[in-house]
Design a protein around this motif. Structure first.
Motif, PDB file in Angstrom:
ATOM      1  N   UNK A   1      -3.838   0.886  -8.456  1.00 46.70           N
ATOM      2  CA  UNK A   1      -5.014   0.072  -8.117  1.00 46.70           C
ATOM      3  C   UNK A   1      -4.641  -1.405  -8.010  1.00 46.70           C
ATOM      4  N   UNK A   2      -3.790  -1.897  -8.916  1.00 44.08           N
ATOM      5  CA  UNK A   2      -3.364  -3.299  -8.873  1.00 44.08           C
ATOM      6  C   UNK A   2      -2.585  -3.610  -7.593  1.00 44.08           C
ATOM      7  N   UNK A   3      -1.744  -2.673  -7.176  1.00 40.89           N
ATOM      8  CA  UNK A   3      -0.987  -2.887  -5.939  1.00 40.89           C
ATOM      9  C   UNK A   3      -1.911  -2.934  -4.725  1.00 40.89           C
TER      10      UNK A   3
ATOM     11  N   UNK B   1      -2.671  -6.466  -2.207  1.00 37.44           N
ATOM     12  CA  UNK B   1      -2.497  -6.583  -0.757  1.00 37.44           C
ATOM     13  C   UNK B   1      -3.844  -6.640  -0.032  1.00 37.44           C
ATOM     14  N   UNK B   2      -4.884  -6.998  -0.765  1.00 31.25           N
ATOM     15  CA  UNK B   2      -6.187  -7.220  -0.141  1.00 31.25           C
ATOM     16  C   UNK B   2      -6.985  -5.963   0.128  1.00 31.25           C
ATOM     17  N   UNK B   3      -6.665  -4.876  -0.561  1.00 33.13           N
ATOM     18  CA  UNK B   3      -7.365  -3.607  -0.331  1.00 33.13           C
ATOM     19  C   UNK B   3      -8.251  -3.220  -1.517  1.00 33.13           C
ATOM     20  N   UNK B   4      -8.837  -4.228  -2.172  1.00 32.01           N
ATOM     21  CA  UNK B   4      -9.662  -3.973  -3.359  1.00 32.01           C
ATOM     22  C   UNK B   4     -10.814  -3.022  -3.098  1.00 32.01           C
TER      23      UNK B   4
ATOM     24  N   UNK C   1       0.800  -1.223   0.000  1.00 32.32           N
ATOM     25  CA  UNK C   1       0.000   0.000   0.000  1.00 32.32           C
ATOM     26  C   UNK C   1       0.836   1.278   0.000  1.00 32.32           C
ATOM     27  N   UNK C   2       2.042   1.227   0.556  1.00 37.98           N
ATOM     28  CA  UNK C   2       2.905   2.412   0.546  1.00 37.98           C
ATOM     29  C   UNK C   2       3.338   2.710  -0.888  1.00 37.98           C
ATOM     30  N   UNK C   3       3.751   1.667  -1.608  1.00 35.45           N
ATOM     31  CA  UNK C   3       4.146   1.844  -2.998  1.00 35.45           C
ATOM     32  C   UNK C   3       2.936   2.208  -3.861  1.00 35.45           C
ATOM     33  N   UNK C   4       1.779   1.649  -3.557  1.00 35.31           N
ATOM     34  CA  UNK C   4       0.559   1.987  -4.307  1.00 35.31           C
ATOM     35  C   UNK C   4       0.259   3.484  -4.197  1.00 35.31           C
ATOM     36  N   UNK C   5       0.375   4.021  -2.986  1.00 38.97           N
ATOM     37  CA  UNK C   5       0.143   5.454  -2.791  1.00 38.97           C
ATOM     38  C   UNK C   5       1.201   6.280  -3.519  1.00 38.97           C
TER      39      UNK C   5
ATOM     40  N   UNK D   1      -8.005   2.411  -3.010  1.00 37.97           N
ATOM     41  CA  UNK D   1      -8.119   1.768  -4.318  1.00 37.97           C
ATOM     42  C   UNK D   1      -9.190   2.471  -5.156  1.00 37.97           C
ATOM     43  N   UNK D   2     -10.303   2.807  -4.529  1.00 41.90           N
ATOM     44  CA  UNK D   2     -11.369   3.535  -5.241  1.00 41.90           C
ATOM     45  C   UNK D   2     -10.856   4.882  -5.740  1.00 41.90           C
TER      46      UNK D   2
END
Length: 183
Positions: free
Chosen positions: A108-110, A114-117, A78-82, A122-123
Motif C-alpha cells: 500500500x505504501x508503494x 507513486x500517486x496511486x493512493x 506499482x510493479x514492486x507494489x504488486x 491500493x484498496x
C-alpha cells in the motif's frame, strides 16, 4: 485444455540480471514477460496450495521487479507494489501473518508513493491487510487482548480500503455489494 505451469527458471533469471548489469541495454519486453510469468506462477502454486513453491516464486518476482525498476523508495513503484502484495499472499498462506501484514502495508505504501493512493490496487492491498489481521486474530491460542487489537487493526484497514475504493476514479455503483461485504 490444461495449461502448462510456469516454473521458476533461476538460470534464466540470473541471465537477465547479468545482461542488465553488464550492459546499458534494458529489455523491457523480456522483463515484463518474466514478471508476468512469475505472477502466474505464484497464483498457480497458491491455487494448488503449494505454498513453499509459491513463496519461492514470489521472492523471485520481488527480486526481478526490484532489479528492473528499483526499490521504490524515491517515487514508488506499482510493479514492486504488486509483487509485494503477491509475496504477502504467499506468507499469509504459509501462516506467517506478521510478515504478511508487513508486506501488505509495504505494498500500500508503494502504491501511495507513486500517486496511486485511490487506486483499486491500493484498496486491494489494504483489503488484504485487513483480511490478514482478521485471520491472525482467529488463530487458536490468541489472547483476548491480542485478538481485540488485531480485529481493531482489521476494521481500520478494511474501512480505509472501502474509502479508497469509493474515491477511486474507477469506482461505480457496481462496487457497492462487494464493498458491503467487507464490513
Amino acid at each position: 485444455m490444461r495449461r502448462t505451469q510456469p516454473t521458476i527458471n533461476t538460470a534464466a533469471s540470473a541471465a537477465i540480471r547479468r545482461r542488465h548489469k553488464s550492459t546499458d541495454h534494458f529489455d523491457a519486453a523480456a522483463t515484463e514477460k518474466r514478471i508476468g510469468e512469475l505472477q502466474r506462477c505464484v497464483r498457480d502454486h497458491l491455487a494448488r496450495q503449494d505454498v513453499a513453491e509459491a513463496v519461492a516464486a514470489a521472492e523471485e518476482l520481488v527480486r526481478t521487479s526490484t532489479e528492473a525498476y528499483g526499490d521504490g523508495r524515491e517515487q514508488g513503484n506499482p510493479v514492486l507494489a504488486a509483487a509485494r502484495n503477491d509475496e504477502a499472499l504467499c506468507r499469509k498462506a504459509a501462516g506467517d501473518f506478521e510478515r504478511a501484514a508487513e508486506l501488505f502495508a509495504k505494498s500500500a505504501q508503494l502504491y501511495e508513493a507513486c500517486g496511486m493512493s485511490n487506486s483499486a490496487s491500493c484498496a486491494t492491498a489494504l483489503h488484504n491487510l485487513g483480511a490478514c489481521y482478521k485471520d491472525d486474530a482467529s488463530q487458536p491460542g490468541r489472547k483476548k487482548m491480542d485478538r481485540m487489537m488485531l480485529l481493531d487493526r482489521a476494521k481500520e484497514a478494511l474501512d480505509e480500503s472501502v474509502s479508497r475504493r469509493i474515491h477511486s476514479p474507477a469506482h461505480d455503483q457496481r462496487d457497492l455489494p462487494a464493498l458491503a461485504s467487507t464490513k
